[in-house]
Design an enzyme around this catalytic site. Sequence first.
Site, short mmCIF file in Angstrom:
data_model
loop_
_atom_site.label_atom_id
_atom_site.label_comp_id
_atom_site.label_asym_id
_atom_site.label_seq_id
_atom_site.Cartn_x
_atom_site.Cartn_y
_atom_site.Cartn_z
N PHE A 64 0.82 -1.21 0.00
CA PHE A 64 0.00 0.00 0.00
C PHE A 64 0.86 1.26 0.00
O PHE A 64 0.76 2.10 0.88
CB PHE A 64 -0.94 -0.01 1.20
N CYS A 65 1.66 1.39 -1.02
CA CYS A 65 2.60 2.50 -1.15
C CYS A 65 2.35 3.16 -2.51
O CYS A 65 1.89 2.52 -3.45
CB CYS A 65 4.03 1.95 -1.07
#
Length: 189
Positions: A64-65
């Site tokens: 989740f970057c």
Amino acid sequence: MSEPKGKPMRLLTASLCLTAVLLAAAPARAGEAFTYGFTAIEGHALPLETYRGQPLLIVNTASFCAFTRQYEALQALWERYRERGLVVLGVPSDDFDQELDDNVAIKEFCEVNFGIDFPMTERVAVRGPESHPLFAHIRDELGRDAGPTWNFHKYLIAPDGRVLQAWPSQIAPDDPAITTAIEEQLPAS
């Protein structure tokens, strides 16, 4: 010439013993990146020695970057160069609070969303005192600024185990600086 006696001999002996102890306790150095190992995301041992003789691109990853989209380019690099020997190794980490907690969920996320089939490790720390020893070794070789400073930091290991180069997150896996460095480590096609 007579042998030294007394204090000079004791100092020489003590000095030699201390040197031997320090050398024996020294951590792995240049040319030894393949002495480290991980646990694969599937749970089995993943010794880097398996890849000796091949260039290795190691990338600390997260689900989740803003850089997670780089999985696509990493998979493309793997597909482009694996027949010539390149190994791409994903190393999931939650050091920047952007990774799933469960290795099974990480693996599924990567396969479903990006078709990842290059090797991945279980989730590990990549910075700080809990850092996986390979990342400490990389910092020893390239300097403290070698990071990783964020997710998707990339490291190229030569076929002989030397740590060659690092690129920050902002440099895409298919950037010419990375592909040129990889190609220099591959046998001619």
